[in-house]
Scaffold this active site. Structure first.
Site, mmCIF file in Angstrom:
data_model
loop_
_atom_site.group_PDB
_atom_site.id
_atom_site.type_symbol
_atom_site.label_atom_id
_atom_site.label_comp_id
_atom_site.label_asym_id
_atom_site.label_seq_id
_atom_site.Cartn_x
_atom_site.Cartn_y
_atom_site.Cartn_z
ATOM 1 N N CYS A 79 -1.713 9.222 2.463
ATOM 2 C CA CYS A 79 -1.602 8.670 1.110
ATOM 3 C C CYS A 79 -2.853 8.954 0.303
ATOM 4 C CB CYS A 79 -1.366 7.161 1.178
ATOM 5 S SG CYS A 79 0.180 6.671 1.957
ATOM 6 N N GLU B 229 0.891 -1.166 0.000
ATOM 7 C CA GLU B 229 0.000 0.000 0.000
ATOM 8 C C GLU B 229 0.919 1.203 0.000
ATOM 9 O OE1 GLU B 229 -1.508 3.184 0.598
ATOM 10 O OE2 GLU B 229 -1.721 2.647 2.710
#
Length: 466
Positions: free
Chosen positions: A263, A229
């Site tokens: 993110c 991720e």
């Protein structure tokens, strides 16, 4: 040697911790492997009960954990409280749904056989986690894996060692067996050795795409499953029929959450020409109204960047963008005060291939792009090597869903900011990584999906075709 955590709002040392020695690391790996042999056979209902207790521990100690996060990495205290609650939520979710997600699936195949797909744990899983959501991103990994029968080892970011130790203590207080979850206070230079250890069966990382490539290379050389991720440069597309008040309000939140260090934060605001000027004016004004200050103060909207060097890197990206022709509508300079404070910043007229166009800006800096129409907005949204999340804003929900389906991203939202939810798969495509966390998809990432064929008539001939 020791690891120090430093308060980015003041520069003061919060605490100091001894690094995990090579001998201690080996002991932890051995214990994790031994614990797995028992934990895998523990009924899943018992594992779920312990997860429910972990949720109780989190809620009982919410103030302590929230203050620790704010001290170590500077997130506003209100958001830190929300993070603790979200960790409890993901524990609750798998405490309720793990058995359902992992139950055997009976599949119709040969009439003379009973065929089943079973989901069985793999073993010790190494998690390499970042500092920006120091509790949530760990629990996002730990809750499904512990429920599945795996055990976890955590290599946390070096600036949040207190959070790493506190999370380990949560599982200890909840009653998990020793070795079910272990924090390794080791340097990044030791990661390859741990991944290559035969006792580690899989690895997951949340971090930069550079770190993800390095981890994937090592894990791949060992034929070990991995989930990445990684970073994102999420587009926030504003069409001409967007509900402007709601759009601007959410745009500010989407860019500045966690001091802009997320993110899945919206980073590139792509606005069609008909409403571009209105959006820029209202968005810039709203960004300017945000309160920058002590993250322990409930009235603070934006705290410091997590480290001085991260603030310096961010400012360098802004300066390079301006040097190439970008315009500063707001902010653009480190604040003249103690701590790693960078103000809300809005950039416009950013040229192609400038840092603010192609790189991830991990801080409270928004880039606004003007495009002529919907087709150009989609093209610009996809003009990035990242593909984590994306959002589109329009009064026409059918149009919004059609646009969302055209985004090259792992997640797409219509009239909502990109966010994680235990009930839904989380992850990206392109340079934002692969694999999924959360939901039934996440808990099945680190299991052996095993086919079991039981021939009902042992004397019957079968085809010998692979």
């Amino acid at each position: 040697m020791s690891i120090e955590s430093t308060n980015p709002a003041t520069g003061d040392v919060v605490d100091s911790f001894d690094e995990t020695s090579t001998e201690e690391r080996d002991e932890h790996l051995a214990r994790a492997n031994e614990t797995f042999e028992e934990w895998r056979d523990t009924p899943i209902q018992a594992r779920q009960r312990l997860l429910s207790r972990a949720a109780d521990v989190l809620r009982d100690n919410e103030d302590e954990y929230a203050e620790l996060m704010t001290e170590e990495m500077g997130k506003p205290i209100g958001q830190a409280h929300d993070e603790v609650e979200k960790c409890a939520w993901v524990c609750d979710y798998y405490a309720e749904h793990a058995a359902e997600h992992l139950q055997d699936e009976v599949v119709a195949s040969d009439e003379s056989a009973r065929t089943v797909v079973a989901y069985q744990p793999l073993g010790p899983v190494l998690a390499i986690m970042p500092w920006n959501f120091p509790f949530w991103q760990v629990f996002r990994f730990a809750a499904p894996n512990l429920a599945a029968g795996n055990v976890g080892l955590l290599k946390h970011a070096s600036n949040v060692p207190g959070c790493a130790r506190a999370i380990e203590d949560v599982f200890e207080q909840a009653g998990f067996p020793e070795g079910a979850f272990t924090s390794l206070l080791i340097s990044s230079s030791e990661i390859d050795e741990v991944i290559e250890d035969d006792r580690i069966r899989a690895v997951t990382i949340t971090g930069s795409d550079g770190a993800g490539r390095a981890v994937a290379e090592t894990a791949g050389s060992q034929l070990k499953k991995n989930v990445l991720e990684l970073g994102g440069s999420d587009p926030f597309v504003v069409l001409e029929d967007a509900p402007m008040e709601q759009t601007v309000e959410t745009a500010v939140q989407a860019r500045l959450i966690n001091n802009g260090q997320s993110c899945i934060a919206a980073k590139r605001f792509i606005v069609v020409e008909d409403v571009y000027d209105e959006f820029v004016d209202r968005f810039t004004e709203a960004m300017d109204e945000q309160v920058v200050g002590d993250p322990m103060d409930d009235d603070t909207d934006i705290g410091p960047q997590a480290r001085d060097d991260l603030m310096d890197d961010l400012h360098e990206q802004v300066e390079e963008t301006v040097d190439q022709g970008g315009e500063i509508e707001l902010g653009g300079e480190p604040m003249d005060r103690d701590g790693a404070f960078y103000p809300p910043t809005v950039l416009t007229d950013v040229p192609e291939n400038a840092p603010a166009d192609q790189e991830e800006l991990f801080g409270p800096v928004a880039t606004v792009f003007r495009v002529p129409d919907e087709a150009a907005a989609i093209e610009k949204a996809n003009d990035t090597r990242f593909g984590l999340g994306a959002s589109v804003w329009t009064e026409d929900l059918e149009r919004g869903e059609r646009v969302a389906r055209q985004f090259e991203s792992g997640m797409a939202f219509v009239n909502e900011l990109v966010k994680s939810d235990p009930r839904l798969p989380f992850g990206g495509v392109k340079d934002s990584g692969y694999g999924r966390e959360l939901s039934r998809h996440g808990i099945r990432e680190f299991v052996n999906t095993k086919t079991i064929w039981v021939q009902q008539d042992a004397g019957e001939e079968t085809d010998m075709v692979e």
